[in-house]
Design an enzyme around this catalytic site. Sequence first.
Site, PDB file in Angstrom:
ATOM      1  N   MET A  27      -4.236 -16.510 -20.262  1.00 37.94           N
ATOM      2  CA  MET A  27      -4.678 -16.793 -18.899  1.00 37.94           C
ATOM      3  C   MET A  27      -6.175 -17.089 -18.867  1.00 37.94           C
ATOM      4  O   MET A  27      -6.634 -17.994 -18.167  1.00 37.94           O
ATOM      5  CB  MET A  27      -4.358 -15.613 -17.979  1.00 37.94           C
ATOM      6  CG  MET A  27      -4.680 -15.884 -16.514  1.00 37.94           C
ATOM      7  SD  MET A  27      -4.450 -14.441 -15.427  1.00 37.94           S
ATOM      8  CE  MET A  27      -2.669 -14.322 -15.392  1.00 37.94           C
ATOM      9  N   TRP A  77      -6.759 -20.482 -20.282  1.00 39.34           N
ATOM     10  CA  TRP A  77      -6.307 -21.488 -19.314  1.00 39.34           C
ATOM     11  C   TRP A  77      -7.394 -21.798 -18.292  1.00 39.34           C
ATOM     12  O   TRP A  77      -7.574 -22.951 -17.889  1.00 39.34           O
ATOM     13  CB  TRP A  77      -5.044 -20.991 -18.605  1.00 39.34           C
ATOM     14  CG  TRP A  77      -4.693 -21.797 -17.397  1.00 39.34           C
ATOM     15  CD1 TRP A  77      -4.179 -23.068 -17.363  1.00 39.34           C
ATOM     16  CD2 TRP A  77      -4.854 -21.418 -16.027  1.00 39.34           C
ATOM     17  NE1 TRP A  77      -4.000 -23.492 -16.062  1.00 39.34           N
ATOM     18  CE2 TRP A  77      -4.407 -22.496 -15.230  1.00 39.34           C
ATOM     19  CE3 TRP A  77      -5.319 -20.268 -15.403  1.00 39.34           C
ATOM     20  CZ2 TRP A  77      -4.426 -22.447 -13.836  1.00 39.34           C
ATOM     21  CZ3 TRP A  77      -5.335 -20.218 -14.020  1.00 39.34           C
ATOM     22  CH2 TRP A  77      -4.895 -21.294 -13.262  1.00 39.34           C
ATOM     23  N   HIS A  78      -8.171 -20.787 -17.901  1.00 39.86           N
ATOM     24  CA  HIS A  78      -9.241 -21.034 -16.932  1.00 39.86           C
ATOM     25  C   HIS A  78     -10.345 -21.910 -17.535  1.00 39.86           C
ATOM     26  O   HIS A  78     -10.997 -22.662 -16.808  1.00 39.86           O
ATOM     27  CB  HIS A  78      -9.849 -19.711 -16.461  1.00 39.86           C
ATOM     28  CG  HIS A  78      -9.056 -19.036 -15.381  1.00 39.86           C
ATOM     29  ND1 HIS A  78      -8.178 -18.009 -15.632  1.00 39.86           N
ATOM     30  CD2 HIS A  78      -8.993 -19.252 -14.044  1.00 39.86           C
ATOM     31  CE1 HIS A  78      -7.625 -17.618 -14.492  1.00 39.86           C
ATOM     32  NE2 HIS A  78      -8.088 -18.361 -13.521  1.00 39.86           N
ATOM     33  N   GLY A  79     -10.535 -21.823 -18.838  1.00 40.16           N
ATOM     34  CA  GLY A  79     -11.553 -22.650 -19.471  1.00 40.16           C
ATOM     35  C   GLY A  79     -11.961 -22.102 -20.825  1.00 40.16           C
ATOM     36  O   GLY A  79     -11.819 -20.897 -21.086  1.00 40.16           O
TER      37      GLY A  79
END
Length: 384
Positions: A315, A318-320
């Site tokens: 996660m 996924w944000h960066g």
Amino acid sequence: MTISQYEDYFYIYILLLISVPAIILGIKQIKIKYYAFFATIFMVILTIGMENQMLTIGVFLLWEMALIKLYKKVNDKNKKWRFRLFVLLSLLPLVFNKISGFTAFGIIGFVGISYMSFKTVQIIIDIYDGNIDEIKLTDTLYFVLFFPTLSSGPIDRYRKFIDEINAEIPRDVYINDYLLIGIKKMVVGLAYKFFFASLIYIAWLKEIPNDGSIFSLVQYMYCYTLYLFFDFAGYSNMAIGTGYLFGVKVPENFDKPFVSKDMKEFWTRWHISLSRWFGDYIFSRFVLNTLKNKKYRKKKKNVYRVGQMITMTTMGIWHGLTWYYIAYGVYQGIALALTDDYLASKFHKKHAKNKHYQFLQIFVTFHIICFGMLIFSGYLNNYI
């Protein structure tokens, strides 16, 4: 010209105008999905624009629709390698988007690529699991592009969405269960985002000096947490409300997260649709597949811990691909693993029903949440 979703009054004005025909259709008991599909195309163009991003999203949709249709034909439950290959192929555009920022080309992608990728991967997983009998191209495109949730969710489920857009909704049901609830959600969202979030930003967040002091750090931690909640919950409520107006019960995304007594409860209240997606499609699948191996069955606790670390780190990534997003994911994974131990402890079980103890839980959990948000914000860069 492009405009950002739910970020200014002009977008809200356009949104209200385009919602009127949907409301009329709903009240007249005429299926909304045909109008809604063209409204979605219009709003996607308005949000993304007609230049490079539109070309990119076109290529993305061709790629993903081809993969979905092909996998529906070649799916074989006994060939896991084929399933994994198609999942990886479906994720390729998102992976390329994440790493493109570190190349000479700059970021290549479009608004909403993350959430659209989750939807397409979800379809492939559901095909493998045997949960999808038929793929209709227009309905699938509508699901992937559905404009109220385009850029930041909430993330709906394919079968639920398809059933809803094809259902006949009686007038009284539409008015009571869709229209009135949708308007209420919109009003709450507008208040959260344009009053509370704006007030916190203007009166507090913007005024915190960037002087490297501990006092500024603590201020920012609390302020950013509250600002992020009202801003994101405001967006989510407007997205949910718009979905209801168009005949789709978009899933809830926030449920009083700051009254959580522990971090496991927090993730059932914060960004609910995302945490459920990661829980269903990463954590649960990892745990179940791992426990099929007999040698791991006696080590369930360790399997759960590894699953939590993998899920939350994913996660974060996924944000960066920046250190603070990855650190945020690792932090949340550790917090969840420690929460399991804490909930299983004799001390907790002894005091769990004590009201004073519950208030203390909420207080401590709130601060664990706030420190996580501080990591997520990237503000700690100023102190490194």
